[in-house]
Structures are given as C-alpha cells and as structure tokens.
Write a protein that holds these residues in place. Sequence first.
Motif, PDB file in Angstrom:
ATOM      1  N   VAL A  10       3.516  -3.776  13.395  1.00 55.90           N
ATOM      2  CA  VAL A  10       2.066  -3.369  13.371  1.00 55.90           C
ATOM      3  C   VAL A  10       1.450  -4.065  14.794  1.00 55.90           C
ATOM      4  O   VAL A  10       1.717  -4.966  15.097  1.00 55.90           O
ATOM      5  N   GLY A  11       0.555  -3.241  15.289  1.00 56.41           N
ATOM      6  CA  GLY A  11      -0.109  -3.577  16.726  1.00 56.41           C
ATOM      7  C   GLY A  11       0.516  -3.413  17.705  1.00 56.41           C
ATOM      8  O   GLY A  11       0.106  -3.210  19.139  1.00 56.41           O
ATOM      9  N   MET A  12       1.938  -3.016  17.672  1.00 55.09           N
ATOM     10  CA  MET A  12       2.639  -2.519  19.078  1.00 55.09           C
ATOM     11  C   MET A  12       2.344  -1.269  19.562  1.00 55.09           C
ATOM     12  O   MET A  12       1.778  -0.469  18.903  1.00 55.09           O
ATOM     13  N   ILE A  13       2.404  -1.091  20.846  1.00 55.17           N
ATOM     14  CA  ILE A  13       2.244   0.135  21.527  1.00 55.17           C
ATOM     15  C   ILE A  13       3.563   0.526  21.971  1.00 55.17           C
ATOM     16  O   ILE A  13       4.318  -0.008  22.542  1.00 55.17           O
ATOM     17  N   ASN A  22      -0.133   3.787  19.156  1.00 59.81           N
ATOM     18  CA  ASN A  22      -0.399   2.380  18.362  1.00 59.81           C
ATOM     19  C   ASN A  22      -0.067   2.444  17.124  1.00 59.81           C
ATOM     20  O   ASN A  22      -0.369   3.292  16.132  1.00 59.81           O
ATOM     21  N   ILE A  23       0.846   1.181  16.718  1.00 56.97           N
ATOM     22  CA  ILE A  23       1.537   1.404  15.235  1.00 56.97           C
ATOM     23  C   ILE A  23       0.464   0.654  14.317  1.00 56.97           C
ATOM     24  O   ILE A  23       0.022  -0.655  14.605  1.00 56.97           O
ATOM     25  N   LEU A  24      -0.415   1.502  13.459  1.00 55.97           N
ATOM     26  CA  LEU A  24      -1.008   0.890  12.407  1.00 55.97           C
ATOM     27  C   LEU A  24      -0.360   0.435  11.330  1.00 55.97           C
ATOM     28  O   LEU A  24      -0.866  -0.583  10.640  1.00 55.97           O
ATOM     29  N   LYS A  25       0.735   1.017  10.768  1.00 59.04           N
ATOM     30  CA  LYS A  25       1.527   0.586   9.595  1.00 59.04           C
ATOM     31  C   LYS A  25       2.981   0.919   9.888  1.00 59.04           C
ATOM     32  O   LYS A  25       3.412   1.904  10.425  1.00 59.04           O
ATOM     33  N   ALA A  26       3.753  -0.083   9.453  1.00 65.04           N
ATOM     34  CA  ALA A  26       5.355  -0.118   9.687  1.00 65.04           C
ATOM     35  C   ALA A  26       5.977  -0.651   8.309  1.00 65.04           C
ATOM     36  O   ALA A  26       5.790  -1.826   8.059  1.00 65.04           O
ATOM     37  N   GLN A  27       6.752   0.318   8.002  1.00 65.49           N
ATOM     38  CA  GLN A  27       7.619  -0.366   6.686  1.00 65.49           C
ATOM     39  C   GLN A  27       9.140   0.098   6.736  1.00 65.49           C
ATOM     40  O   GLN A  27       9.550   1.296   6.973  1.00 65.49           O
ATOM     41  N   HIS A  28       9.841  -0.913   6.729  1.00 59.82           N
ATOM     42  CA  HIS A  28      11.322  -0.676   6.595  1.00 59.82           C
ATOM     43  C   HIS A  28      11.807  -0.249   5.193  1.00 59.82           C
ATOM     44  O   HIS A  28      11.410  -0.886   4.289  1.00 59.82           O
ATOM     45  N   PHE A  37      15.960   3.255   7.470  1.00 56.41           N
ATOM     46  CA  PHE A  37      14.796   3.823   8.381  1.00 56.41           C
ATOM     47  C   PHE A  37      13.506   2.932   8.467  1.00 56.41           C
ATOM     48  O   PHE A  37      13.315   2.233   7.441  1.00 56.41           O
ATOM     49  N   GLN A  38      12.857   3.368   9.343  1.00 59.54           N
ATOM     50  CA  GLN A  38      11.494   2.641   9.440  1.00 59.54           C
ATOM     51  C   GLN A  38      10.359   3.853   9.500  1.00 59.54           C
ATOM     52  O   GLN A  38      10.428   4.846  10.201  1.00 59.54           O
ATOM     53  N   GLN A  39       9.234   3.631   8.465  1.00 54.25           N
ATOM     54  CA  GLN A  39       8.429   4.613   8.242  1.00 54.25           C
ATOM     55  C   GLN A  39       7.197   3.888   8.861  1.00 54.25           C
ATOM     56  O   GLN A  39       6.457   3.018   8.811  1.00 54.25           O
ATOM     57  N   LEU A  40       6.793   4.977   9.980  1.00 56.71           N
ATOM     58  CA  LEU A  40       5.409   4.383  10.804  1.00 56.71           C
ATOM     59  C   LEU A  40       4.296   5.441  10.600  1.00 56.71           C
ATOM     60  O   LEU A  40       4.463   6.428  10.522  1.00 56.71           O
ATOM     61  N   GLU A  41       3.106   4.671  10.520  1.00 58.68           N
ATOM     62  CA  GLU A  41       2.115   5.299  10.790  1.00 58.68           C
ATOM     63  C   GLU A  41       1.402   4.786  12.247  1.00 58.68           C
ATOM     64  O   GLU A  41       1.233   3.734  12.270  1.00 58.68           O
ATOM     65  N   MET A  42       1.016   5.910  12.991  1.00 59.33           N
ATOM     66  CA  MET A  42       0.919   5.779  14.371  1.00 59.33           C
ATOM     67  C   MET A  42      -0.599   6.523  14.653  1.00 59.33           C
ATOM     68  O   MET A  42      -0.884   7.691  14.085  1.00 59.33           O
ATOM     69  N   LYS A  43      -1.222   5.834  15.554  1.00 57.75           N
ATOM     70  CA  LYS A  43      -2.219   6.636  16.295  1.00 57.75           C
ATOM     71  C   LYS A  43      -2.122   6.847  17.649  1.00 57.75           C
ATOM     72  O   LYS A  43      -1.894   5.773  18.566  1.00 57.75           O
ATOM     73  N   ALA A  44      -2.414   7.829  18.364  1.00 59.05           N
ATOM     74  CA  ALA A  44      -2.347   8.185  19.628  1.00 59.05           C
ATOM     75  C   ALA A  44      -3.406   7.488  20.378  1.00 59.05           C
ATOM     76  O   ALA A  44      -4.643   7.550  19.959  1.00 59.05           O
ATOM     77  N   VAL A  45      -2.881   6.691  21.422  1.00 60.34           N
ATOM     78  CA  VAL A  45      -3.960   5.708  22.171  1.00 60.34           C
ATOM     79  C   VAL A  45      -5.067   6.761  23.161  1.00 60.34           C
ATOM     80  O   VAL A  45      -6.295   6.381  22.781  1.00 60.34           O
TER      81      VAL A  45
END
Length: 187
Positions: A10-13, A22-28, A37-45
């Motif tokens: 979370v917080g990585m770009i 921008n990674i909002l949520k990351a769940q392995h 797998f890695q489930q990601l919720e991302m927001k475009a910068v």
Amino acid sequence: MKISANDIRVGMIIEYNGTLWNILKAQHIKPGKGGAFQQLEMKAVKQSTKSNVRLRAEEVVEKVDLDEEDYQYLYKDGDSYVFMNGTTYEQLTLPPEVVGDHAQFLKENVTFRIRSHNGEIIDVAPPQTMEFEVIEADPVVKGQTASSSYKPAVLENNIKIMVPPHIEAGSVIVINTEDVTYLSKAK
C-alpha cells in the motif's frame, strides 16, 4: 526498478499498462487450488479512475522511483493548500486533486511527505499516525461491555471513526492514517 507482484505494498506507485498507479489496497491470496496472486486496488495518478487487478505472484511490474521531500502544511488558500519545505523555506501551493483524500488529515504545522516523479508532484502522504481531538462521541450504553463493541465518533477534522467505549468528547486519540482506524488514546 522491477519488483514481483508479491512485493507490492500500500502506498507504492507502480507503472502498469503504461500508466502510473497508486496502490490503495494490496492483499496476498493463496487459494487452495491454483497459484497465489496479489489482489490490488489502484488509483491512477493523473486521472481519478480506480481499478481492481489480480496479478499472479510470479508477475513483475515496474516500481516507480519517486523523489520524496518533507513539507510542513501551513494553511488553506481558497481551494488550494500551502506547504513549506522546512530546510529551504520554499512554499508550494497544491490543488485539491494532488492532495486528494489526504486533505482530511491536514493540520497546521504537521509534516507531510510530498512525492514527485520527473519534477511533477503526484502525491501528498500524511504521517502514518496522527493525533486528533474527539469532538463528538456517542455515550456508552450500559451492558455492552461483554463484547468488544466500538462506537462512532467525530474528530476535529470531521473524520468519522469507530472508537472504544471509554473514549469521550474532548479526548485526544492516535489514529492510523493508512486505514483511518483508532490506535490508542494519546498520552
């Protein structure tokens, strides 16, 4: 720098499909059958679009190298926010789009991390923990002490949060800014 999907936090770009995210949520996730797998919720910068993506553990993405500097929040100027570099005293005026959801954490004289990529400011990150005064909290209901019940409260910046029953209006509490949760009562 290339990193595996398992190393995304979370917080990585990251750069994914030619766009900065921008990674909002990351769940392995490791299902009983099949690969992890890695489930990601991302927001475009640059845009305000969000996306949910699943990346296999062995997939590789590009972690974006960012320039990071600490700036102190000074005040709101119309719709914009003014920050100052504590070393050079340089002031930045940032629009609400750059500050984003972190505007709820803005308090005068608090140091924020401003991240930029190729000279363009893309993110303002608050400290991981912050103290806020509780301005409104529901009264404790007798008999609800058997379970770990939480009650709603409103903080000084109008942040709504769940707090333990012993927290009252006027208390100062510490919150985690990453997921906006109660951590402890301030000392």
